[in-house]
Design a protein around this motif. Sequence first.
Motif, PDB file in Angstrom:
ATOM      1  N   LEU A 298      39.473  44.897  39.749  1.00 45.52           N
ATOM      2  CA  LEU A 298      39.815  45.159  41.069  1.00 45.52           C
ATOM      3  C   LEU A 298      38.946  46.022  42.088  1.00 45.52           C
ATOM      4  O   LEU A 298      38.509  47.253  41.195  1.00 45.52           O
ATOM      5  CB  LEU A 298      41.330  45.680  41.382  1.00 45.52           C
ATOM      6  N   SER A 299      38.649  46.076  43.124  1.00 49.52           N
ATOM      7  CA  SER A 299      37.913  47.218  43.841  1.00 49.52           C
ATOM      8  C   SER A 299      38.915  48.070  44.309  1.00 49.52           C
ATOM      9  O   SER A 299      40.204  47.709  44.135  1.00 49.52           O
ATOM     10  CB  SER A 299      37.361  46.422  45.194  1.00 49.52           C
ATOM     11  N   TYR A 300      38.588  49.221  44.718  1.00 51.79           N
ATOM     12  CA  TYR A 300      39.649  50.080  45.184  1.00 51.79           C
ATOM     13  C   TYR A 300      40.510  49.782  46.249  1.00 51.79           C
ATOM     14  O   TYR A 300      41.803  49.816  45.753  1.00 51.79           O
ATOM     15  CB  TYR A 300      38.797  51.734  45.905  1.00 51.79           C
ATOM     16  N   ASP A 301      40.240  48.834  47.169  1.00 54.22           N
ATOM     17  CA  ASP A 301      41.225  48.355  48.166  1.00 54.22           C
ATOM     18  C   ASP A 301      41.805  47.441  47.494  1.00 54.22           C
ATOM     19  O   ASP A 301      42.987  47.477  47.839  1.00 54.22           O
ATOM     20  CB  ASP A 301      40.223  47.865  49.184  1.00 54.22           C
ATOM     21  N   GLU A 302      41.526  46.676  46.537  1.00 56.13           N
ATOM     22  CA  GLU A 302      42.191  45.667  45.950  1.00 56.13           C
ATOM     23  C   GLU A 302      43.531  46.206  44.948  1.00 56.13           C
ATOM     24  O   GLU A 302      44.434  45.739  45.042  1.00 56.13           O
ATOM     25  CB  GLU A 302      41.370  44.511  45.033  1.00 56.13           C
ATOM     26  N   LEU A 303      43.083  47.216  44.255  1.00 55.35           N
ATOM     27  CA  LEU A 303      43.946  48.091  43.583  1.00 55.35           C
ATOM     28  C   LEU A 303      45.114  48.648  44.304  1.00 55.35           C
ATOM     29  O   LEU A 303      46.253  48.514  43.970  1.00 55.35           O
ATOM     30  CB  LEU A 303      43.271  48.989  42.600  1.00 55.35           C
ATOM     31  N   ILE A 304      44.727  49.137  45.535  1.00 60.20           N
ATOM     32  CA  ILE A 304      45.535  49.724  46.449  1.00 60.20           C
ATOM     33  C   ILE A 304      46.631  48.624  47.036  1.00 60.20           C
ATOM     34  O   ILE A 304      47.862  48.964  47.121  1.00 60.20           O
ATOM     35  CB  ILE A 304      45.182  50.826  47.676  1.00 60.20           C
ATOM     36  N   ARG A 305      46.166  47.289  47.377  1.00 64.11           N
ATOM     37  CA  ARG A 305      47.107  46.476  47.674  1.00 64.11           C
ATOM     38  C   ARG A 305      47.606  45.901  46.796  1.00 64.11           C
ATOM     39  O   ARG A 305      49.097  45.382  47.013  1.00 64.11           O
ATOM     40  CB  ARG A 305      46.136  45.268  48.443  1.00 64.11           C
ATOM     41  N   PHE A 306      47.472  45.827  45.438  1.00 61.79           N
ATOM     42  CA  PHE A 306      48.133  45.379  44.315  1.00 61.79           C
ATOM     43  C   PHE A 306      49.280  46.396  44.187  1.00 61.79           C
ATOM     44  O   PHE A 306      50.463  45.801  44.057  1.00 61.79           O
ATOM     45  CB  PHE A 306      47.121  45.142  43.195  1.00 61.79           C
ATOM     46  N   SER A 307      48.889  47.580  44.030  1.00 61.75           N
ATOM     47  CA  SER A 307      49.941  48.661  44.092  1.00 61.75           C
ATOM     48  C   SER A 307      50.990  48.703  44.990  1.00 61.75           C
ATOM     49  O   SER A 307      52.079  48.789  44.604  1.00 61.75           O
ATOM     50  CB  SER A 307      49.322  50.058  43.938  1.00 61.75           C
ATOM     51  N   ASP A 308      50.723  48.553  46.051  1.00 56.21           N
ATOM     52  CA  ASP A 308      51.480  48.337  47.270  1.00 56.21           C
ATOM     53  C   ASP A 308      52.461  47.141  47.176  1.00 56.21           C
ATOM     54  O   ASP A 308      53.601  47.107  47.615  1.00 56.21           O
ATOM     55  CB  ASP A 308      50.869  48.445  48.825  1.00 56.21           C
ATOM     56  N   ARG A 309      51.912  46.197  46.849  1.00 56.66           N
ATOM     57  CA  ARG A 309      52.615  45.007  46.326  1.00 56.66           C
ATOM     58  C   ARG A 309      53.687  45.076  45.576  1.00 56.66           C
ATOM     59  O   ARG A 309      54.752  44.581  45.475  1.00 56.66           O
ATOM     60  CB  ARG A 309      51.631  43.566  46.207  1.00 56.66           C
TER      61      ARG A 309
END
Length: 106
Positions: free
Chosen positions: A35-46
Amino acid sequence: MCQYKTINNNSFGCLIQCKNCEQFHLGFGTVVLSLSYDELIRFSDRVNEIHSMHYTENKETNEKIYMHTDHSKMTLAFTYKEWLKLCQLLEESRFMLYASELIGQA
């Protein structure tokens, strides 16, 4: 060539980051996500969103917690215990990343 630093880990998985390309690798059980940083944050938010919606009902019924991914044909399934460990890993990892950013700005 990738050189990794560990962001966080627990008994179920870990989050590492490549020092060169800055990609994150979330290993959890038998699954590894890049994951990129943004993808990691979105995944964590989800994960947090699903957790807040299903926290008590899945604890009581012992049913699997399902998480649909961006890939239309892939769904992740977790036991309640695995889910709690994933939530813990992501929450602590985000805290560690945030702390690193603050220290880097000082």
